[in-house]
Design an enzyme around this catalytic site. Structure first.
Site, PDB file in Angstrom:
ATOM      1  N   THR A 194       0.841  -1.397   0.056  1.00 28.54           N
ATOM      2  CA  THR A 194      -0.106   0.077   0.066  1.00 28.54           C
ATOM      3  C   THR A 194       0.880   1.433   0.417  1.00 28.54           C
ATOM      4  O   THR A 194       0.563   1.978   0.149  1.00 28.54           O
ATOM      5  CB  THR A 194      -0.852   0.138   1.240  1.00 28.54           C
ATOM      6  OG1 THR A 194      -0.261  -0.093   2.553  1.00 28.54           O
ATOM      7  CG2 THR A 194      -2.296  -1.086   0.497  1.00 28.54           C
ATOM      8  N   GLY A 196       1.965   4.235  -0.864  1.00 22.51           N
ATOM      9  CA  GLY A 196       2.256   4.809  -2.080  1.00 22.51           C
ATOM     10  C   GLY A 196       0.849   4.942  -2.957  1.00 22.51           C
ATOM     11  O   GLY A 196       0.050   5.967  -3.963  1.00 22.51           O
ATOM     12  N   THR A 197       0.040   3.968  -2.167  1.00 20.78           N
ATOM     13  CA  THR A 197      -2.059   4.317  -2.273  1.00 20.78           C
ATOM     14  C   THR A 197      -2.538   6.144  -2.731  1.00 20.78           C
ATOM     15  O   THR A 197      -2.942   6.376  -3.328  1.00 20.78           O
ATOM     16  CB  THR A 197      -2.985   4.036  -1.338  1.00 20.78           C
ATOM     17  OG1 THR A 197      -1.743   4.639  -0.294  1.00 20.78           O
ATOM     18  CG2 THR A 197      -2.534   2.317  -1.789  1.00 20.78           C
ATOM     19  N   CYS A 199      -0.695   9.006  -3.690  1.00 18.89           N
ATOM     20  CA  CYS A 199      -0.653   9.465  -4.779  1.00 18.89           C
ATOM     21  C   CYS A 199      -0.562   9.022  -5.543  1.00 18.89           C
ATOM     22  O   CYS A 199      -1.574  10.333  -6.756  1.00 18.89           O
ATOM     23  CB  CYS A 199       0.863   9.099  -5.367  1.00 18.89           C
ATOM     24  SG  CYS A 199       2.345   9.320  -3.455  1.00 18.89           S
TER      25      CYS A 199
HETATM   26  N1  LIG Z   1      -5.612  -2.102   1.836  1.00 19.17           N
HETATM   27  C1  LIG Z   1      -6.721  -1.449   1.116  1.00 19.17           C
HETATM   28  N2  LIG Z   1      -7.039  -1.747   0.253  1.00 19.17           N
HETATM   29  C2  LIG Z   1      -8.560  -1.442  -0.865  1.00 19.17           C
HETATM   30  N3  LIG Z   1      -8.936  -0.069  -0.082  1.00 19.17           N
HETATM   31  C3  LIG Z   1      -7.550   0.613   0.453  1.00 19.17           C
HETATM   32  C4  LIG Z   1      -6.410  -0.176   1.207  1.00 19.17           C
HETATM   33  N4  LIG Z   1      -5.291   0.915   1.817  1.00 19.17           N
HETATM   34  C5  LIG Z   1      -5.807   1.961   1.333  1.00 19.17           C
HETATM   35  N5  LIG Z   1      -7.034   1.665   0.456  1.00 19.17           N
HETATM   36  C6  LIG Z   1      -7.528   3.318  -0.559  1.00 19.17           C
HETATM   37  O1  LIG Z   1      -5.810   3.792  -1.580  1.00 19.17           O
HETATM   38  C7  LIG Z   1      -5.913   5.173  -1.027  1.00 19.17           C
HETATM   39  C8  LIG Z   1      -5.455   5.761  -0.772  1.00 19.17           C
HETATM   40  O2  LIG Z   1      -6.005   5.944   1.124  1.00 19.17           O
HETATM   41  P1  LIG Z   1      -5.066   5.901   2.018  1.00 19.17           P
HETATM   42  O3  LIG Z   1      -5.569   5.687   3.533  1.00 19.17           O
HETATM   43  O4  LIG Z   1      -3.894   4.693   2.194  1.00 19.17           O
HETATM   44  O5  LIG Z   1      -4.140   7.118   1.452  1.00 19.17           O
HETATM   45  P2  LIG Z   1      -2.546   7.702   2.482  1.00 19.17           P
HETATM   46  O6  LIG Z   1      -2.963   7.299   3.516  1.00 19.17           O
HETATM   47  O7  LIG Z   1      -2.595   9.436   1.644  1.00 19.17           O
HETATM   48  O8  LIG Z   1      -1.899   6.970   1.302  1.00 19.17           O
HETATM   49  P3  LIG Z   1      -0.163   6.280   1.606  1.00 19.17           P
HETATM   50  O9  LIG Z   1      -0.433   7.505   2.770  1.00 19.17           O
HETATM   51  O10 LIG Z   1      -0.177   4.954   1.475  1.00 19.17           O
HETATM   52  O11 LIG Z   1       0.389   7.227   0.473  1.00 19.17           O
HETATM   53  C9  LIG Z   1      -8.188   5.370  -0.513  1.00 19.17           C
HETATM   54  O12 LIG Z   1      -9.211   4.907  -2.096  1.00 19.17           O
HETATM   55  C10 LIG Z   1      -8.284   3.898   0.605  1.00 19.17           C
HETATM   56  O13 LIG Z   1      -9.597   3.567   0.467  1.00 19.17           O
HETATM   57  C1  LIG Z   2       8.092  12.080  -2.661  1.00 20.34           C
HETATM   58  C2  LIG Z   2       6.653  10.846  -1.691  1.00 20.34           C
HETATM   59  N1  LIG Z   2       5.772  12.003  -1.398  1.00 20.34           N
HETATM   60  C3  LIG Z   2       4.832  11.369  -0.892  1.00 20.34           C
HETATM   61  C4  LIG Z   2       4.720  10.235  -0.275  1.00 20.34           C
HETATM   62  C5  LIG Z   2       3.768  10.046   0.599  1.00 20.34           C
HETATM   63  O1  LIG Z   2       3.146   7.893   0.513  1.00 20.34           O
HETATM   64  P1  LIG Z   2       3.181   6.885   1.807  1.00 20.34           P
HETATM   65  O2  LIG Z   2       2.991   8.095   2.781  1.00 20.34           O
HETATM   66  O3  LIG Z   2       2.767   6.056   0.915  1.00 20.34           O
HETATM   67  O4  LIG Z   2       4.858   6.788   2.119  1.00 20.34           O
HETATM   68  C6  LIG Z   2       6.275  10.111   0.014  1.00 20.34           C
HETATM   69  N2  LIG Z   2       6.455   8.568   0.826  1.00 20.34           N
HETATM   70  N3  LIG Z   2       7.701  10.239  -0.345  1.00 20.34           N
END
Ligand SMILES: Nc1ncnc2c1ncn2[C@@H]1O[C@H](COP(=O)(O)OP(=O)(O)OP(=O)(O)O)[C@@H](O)[C@H]1O
Ligand SMILES: Cc1ncc(COP(=O)(O)O)c(N)n1
Length: 428
Positions: A194, A196-197, A199
């Site tokens: 997960t 990068g989700t 982004c």
């Molecule tokens: N394990 C998972 N299964 C299904 N959907 C997920 C999962 N984890 C995240 N999501 C979905 O992915 C999208 C991004 O949500 P998330 O809350 O993870 O964002 P984030 O914390 O900013 O991500 P990251 O910090 O990992 O880049 C949302 O639509 C969320 O519902």
């Molecule tokens: C350059 C850059 N941009 C955004 C995120 C957030 O992504 P994550 O919360 O999945 O670490 C990251 N780790 N690095």
């Protein structure tokens, strides 16, 4: 249509600018990448980062703004207040999706203060995760109802055009507040990486807005795209895979072609193979690197003195072999193909003479609970045969049980390898 991306570089290749570029490209639009900061990170930790001088960010945006038709801009890691101010000025008038990146999923700070992120909220579509929404709204979020309250506060008090609170840290349901209305996007946990989700989600949102979809439809599409990028993520990257749809379709196409070729080749062995085809028929299955399995619809059957495939090569055409193959791939992911033949002592002896690694399972040893569940027999059998030899088996047989025909499974790293093994085994 071009999509402007203002973000940081993740050296681990999982999140940030690289994930954004892949998302925009995979969804068919042209990415315009603008770098705000260089991070020193891998999927387990962020060691630090360096922000570029604000003028450098400004010049990058200026270089492309006048010369491309920009449908939307996605803004990720800003790093500093000065960069936030510059980005605000240079992206005025564009449809802005702001992923208010504050911390990485590993807990490292990626911006100097929450105030810097707030600079860009006015008029933007903001996509905080739960901790970010708490920081922006000042509210505690423990439920979907509380997500809705926070979304409303961020829109009304900070002037966001719309707010999508992502549920990855809560129940996988996302919430949208837009033009005085609340929307819910239910989701279920998907297994996979997960990192990068967030982004991928905000970039996909920007792409679908650029394509002209209305916000609620955009959120739904972005969410489904993220789910795919988690499901089809790869162990090597330890992060989401924005290229999943393109790769999945390419692998499907290749696997179908590879198996069709191999089936054709197998038909050349017709008369020799005929006596080895079991009563239930033979099937031949091939898995893609994403473990999607193709096989022959209706199986390959005895036909006069020769053999014949009943139907075409299709996705999910054999439940039995699919389960055998997927279980084998849990131990040996390089194994991609399998074919079943009628058991005979001569066949097994020949395999041993040819130097193939042979193992077996004995259905009489099958635990009662697995037997009763019925569907688990194949998985149990493959696992016990793999453990029995302690190395990758090329052939697994079982001697049957009441009402079950004895069977031989021939595995290979490609469909052609299986054909070659079958050729050698069936030659007199
Ligand atoms: N394990 C998972 N299964 C299904 N959907 C997920 C999962 N984890 C995240 N999501 C979905 O992915 C999208 C991004 O949500 P998330 O809350 O993870 O964002 P984030 O914390 O900013 O991500 P990251 O910090 O990992 O880049 C949302 O639509 C969320 O519902
Ligand atoms: C350059 C850059 N941009 C955004 C995120 C957030 O992504 P994550 O919360 O999945 O670490 C990251 N780790 N690095």
């Amino acid at each position: 249509m071009a999509v402007l991306i203002v973000a940081g570089l993740d050296t681990g290749g999982g999140a940030g600018l690289k994930a954004d570029i892949e998302t925009v490209s995979a969804l068919g639009e042209h990415p315009l990448p603008v770098l705000t900061s260089v991070t020193y990170q891998n999927p387990s930790e962020v060691r630090g980062y360096h922000t570029l001088p604000p003028e450098v960010v400004r010049e990058q945006i200026r270089a492309v703004r006048g010369s491309f038709k920009i449908g939307a801009v996605k803004i990720g890691m800003l790093g500093s207040r000065e960069i936030a101010e510059a980005v605000k000025q240079e992206t005025e008038g564009l449809t802005r999706v702001l992923d208010p990146v504050m911390e990485s999923s590993t807990g490292a700070k990626l911006v100097d203060s929450v105030e810097s992120v707030k600079v860009l909220i006015l008029g933007s579509i903001v996509t905080p995760n739960v901790p970010e929404a708490e920081a922006l709204s000042g509210l505690k979020i423990r439920s979907i109802e509380e997500m809705k309250e926070a979304a409303k506060v961020i829109a009304e008090e900070l002037g966001a055009e719309a707010v999508v609170i992502k549920g990855g840290h809560l129940s996988y349901t996302d919430v949208l507040y837009w033009k005085g209305k609340l929307y819910e996007f239910p989701g279920e946990r998907v297994e996979g990486f997960t990192h990068g989700t967030g982004c991928v989600f905000s970039s996909a949102l920007a792409v679908f807005l650029a394509k002209g979809f209305e916000l609620p439809e955009t959120v739904e599409r972005a969410k489904r795209f993220v789910e795919g990028s988690i499901r089809f993520s790869k162990a090597e990257a330890r992060a989401v895979n924005p290229l999943w749809e393109l790769e999945r379709d390419a692998h499907r196409w290749r696997a179908k072609g590879e198996l069709e070729e191999a089936v054709k080749e197998l038909m050349e062995l017709g008369e020799k193979l005929n006596p080895h085809v079991p009563e239930v028929g033979t099937n031949f299955a091939l898995a893609t690197p994403f473990s999607e399995v193709f096989a022959v619809k209706g199986r390959i059957v005895r036909y006069g003195g020769t053999i014949k495939p009943v139907g075409p090569v299709e996705f999910n055409a054999s439940d039995h072999l699919r389960r055998a193959l997927l279980k084998m791939r849990e131990f040996y992911p390089e194994v991609r193909a399998v074919l079943n033949l009628r058991y005979s002592e001569e066949l097994v002896e020949k395999a041993k003479k040819l130097g193939l690694v042979v193992s077996f399972y004995d259905r009489r040893e099958e635990p009662e609970d697995v037997k009763r569940a019925e569907k688990g027999t194949m998985e149990w059998g493959i696992e016990s045969a793999v453990k029995r030899v302690g190395k990758r088996p090329d052939l697994i047989y079982h001697l049957g049980d009441w009402g079950k025909e004895p069977m031989v499974l021939i595995f290979g790293r490609s469909a052609m390898e299986v054909v070659e093994r079958v050729r050698a085994l069936s030659s007199r």
